[in-house]
Design a protein around this motif. Structure first.
Motif, mmCIF file in Angstrom:
data_model
loop_
_atom_site.group_PDB
_atom_site.id
_atom_site.type_symbol
_atom_site.label_atom_id
_atom_site.label_comp_id
_atom_site.label_asym_id
_atom_site.label_seq_id
_atom_site.Cartn_x
_atom_site.Cartn_y
_atom_site.Cartn_z
ATOM 1 N N ARG A 3 37.168 40.784 -61.895
ATOM 2 C CA ARG A 3 37.901 40.354 -63.088
ATOM 3 C C ARG A 3 37.943 41.473 -64.122
ATOM 4 N NH1 ARG A 3 36.148 36.003 -67.662
ATOM 5 N NH2 ARG A 3 38.185 35.707 -68.615
ATOM 6 N N SER A 6 40.403 44.062 -63.017
ATOM 7 C CA SER A 6 41.768 43.552 -63.168
ATOM 8 C C SER A 6 42.223 43.579 -64.622
ATOM 9 C CB SER A 6 41.857 42.123 -62.622
ATOM 10 O OG SER A 6 41.612 42.096 -61.231
ATOM 11 N N ALA A 115 50.968 39.626 -66.849
ATOM 12 C CA ALA A 115 50.760 38.681 -65.752
ATOM 13 C C ALA A 115 49.373 38.861 -65.141
ATOM 14 C CB ALA A 115 51.847 38.859 -64.690
ATOM 15 N N GLU A 119 46.450 36.029 -65.190
ATOM 16 C CA GLU A 119 45.841 35.616 -63.922
ATOM 17 C C GLU A 119 44.318 35.654 -64.001
ATOM 18 O OE1 GLU A 119 45.931 34.395 -59.870
ATOM 19 O OE2 GLU A 119 47.525 34.519 -61.348
ATOM 20 N N ASN A 120 43.808 36.501 -64.862
ATOM 21 C CA ASN A 120 42.355 36.660 -64.995
ATOM 22 C C ASN A 120 41.816 36.042 -66.287
ATOM 23 O OD1 ASN A 120 41.304 38.620 -62.706
ATOM 24 N ND2 ASN A 120 43.346 39.305 -63.284
ATOM 25 N N ARG A 121 42.518 35.030 -66.778
ATOM 26 C CA ARG A 121 42.106 34.272 -67.966
ATOM 27 C C ARG A 121 41.796 35.170 -69.153
ATOM 28 N NH1 ARG A 121 41.267 29.578 -69.068
ATOM 29 N NH2 ARG A 121 39.415 29.950 -70.345
ATOM 30 N N CYS A 183 55.618 36.283 -61.381
ATOM 31 C CA CYS A 183 54.224 36.445 -60.940
ATOM 32 C C CYS A 183 53.482 35.120 -60.983
ATOM 33 C CB CYS A 183 53.511 37.474 -61.817
ATOM 34 S SG CYS A 183 54.094 39.177 -61.599
ATOM 35 N N LYS A 184 53.764 34.305 -62.019
ATOM 36 C CA LYS A 184 53.134 33.000 -62.125
ATOM 37 C C LYS A 184 53.537 32.113 -60.967
ATOM 38 C CE LYS A 184 51.092 29.356 -63.639
ATOM 39 N NZ LYS A 184 49.633 29.236 -63.467
ATOM 40 N N SER A 187 51.811 33.258 -57.822
ATOM 41 C CA SER A 187 50.400 32.892 -57.871
ATOM 42 C C SER A 187 50.206 31.418 -57.546
ATOM 43 C CB SER A 187 49.833 33.205 -59.251
ATOM 44 O OG SER A 187 48.478 32.814 -59.346
#
Length: 200
Positions: A3, A6, A115, A119-121, A183-184, A187
């Motif tokens: 994370r 990323s 994005a 994705e990694n909050r 990307c969302k 995912s």
């Protein structure tokens, strides 16, 4: 650890995209766009302006998203400020970018970086926080939510950038939001496939 890597990668990609937009003299949405507008109008550096503007949004993040998300966002904002400051000094000093390149390439990179952060909050504060909150609560696509807020900021920043660059800025917002939305969706499909495979 994955994370952290990323988030660093997301900040680096977003930083390059933001600087391409800045050197094309375009305006994007959110606190980054507001910071760019202020830097154009007042002749102040983007990096510290971006950092300061995001401070009030941390209160909302703590109350609605929790400390884990808030600290990750604070780290991302700080990291992006440092990255853009360093790249501005070493690579982008006196570097001019055509508006259409800034809108497409810069917008695409900024969208991809955001994005990765989503994705990694993590986020870059401002409307990003609200977009992720609405996604969690109502399952709204953060790309579409960002597009609405970004368009408002861009329209208010046309005065700073000029009409032609304002139109290119709208294109940049569309590119950013499209990349985030794409990307969302990818995912979500990947998560659904993994869930189905696990059930089997």
């Amino acid at each position: 650890m994955n994370r952290v890597i990323s988030i660093i990668l997301g900040c680096l990609i977003t930083g390059i995209g933001t600087l391409l937009l800045a050197h094309a003299h375009l305006v994007i949405g959110g606190t980054a766009g507001l910071s760019l507008s202020l830097s154009y109008l007042m002749g102040i550096p983007f990096s510290p302006t971006f950092f300061v503007i995001n401070i009030p949004f941390y209160t909302f993040a703590v109350l609605r998203m929790g400390w884990n998300f808030t600290l990750a966002t604070f780290a991302a904002v700080t990291l992006l400020s440092c990255i853009t400051g360093g790249l501005e000094h070493w690579l982008f000093n006196g570097f001019a970018v055509a508006p259409w390149i800034g809108a497409t390439l810069g917008g695409g990179l900024a969208g991809l970086g955001l994005a990765i952060l989503f994705e990694n909050r993590s986020s870059l504060g401002g409307a990003n926080i609200l977009a992720l909150y609405l996604e969690q609560k109502y399952n709204w696509n953060p790309g579409y939510t960002n597009c609405v807020f970004d368009s408002i900021v861009v329209l208010s920043g046309v005065y700073a950038a000029g009409l032609l660059r304002g139109l290119y800025s709208v294109l940049a917002v569309i590119v950013i939001s499209s990349v985030i939305g794409y990307c969302k969706s990818r995912s979500a499909k990947r998560a659904q496939i993994l869930s189905t495979a696990t059930e089997l």
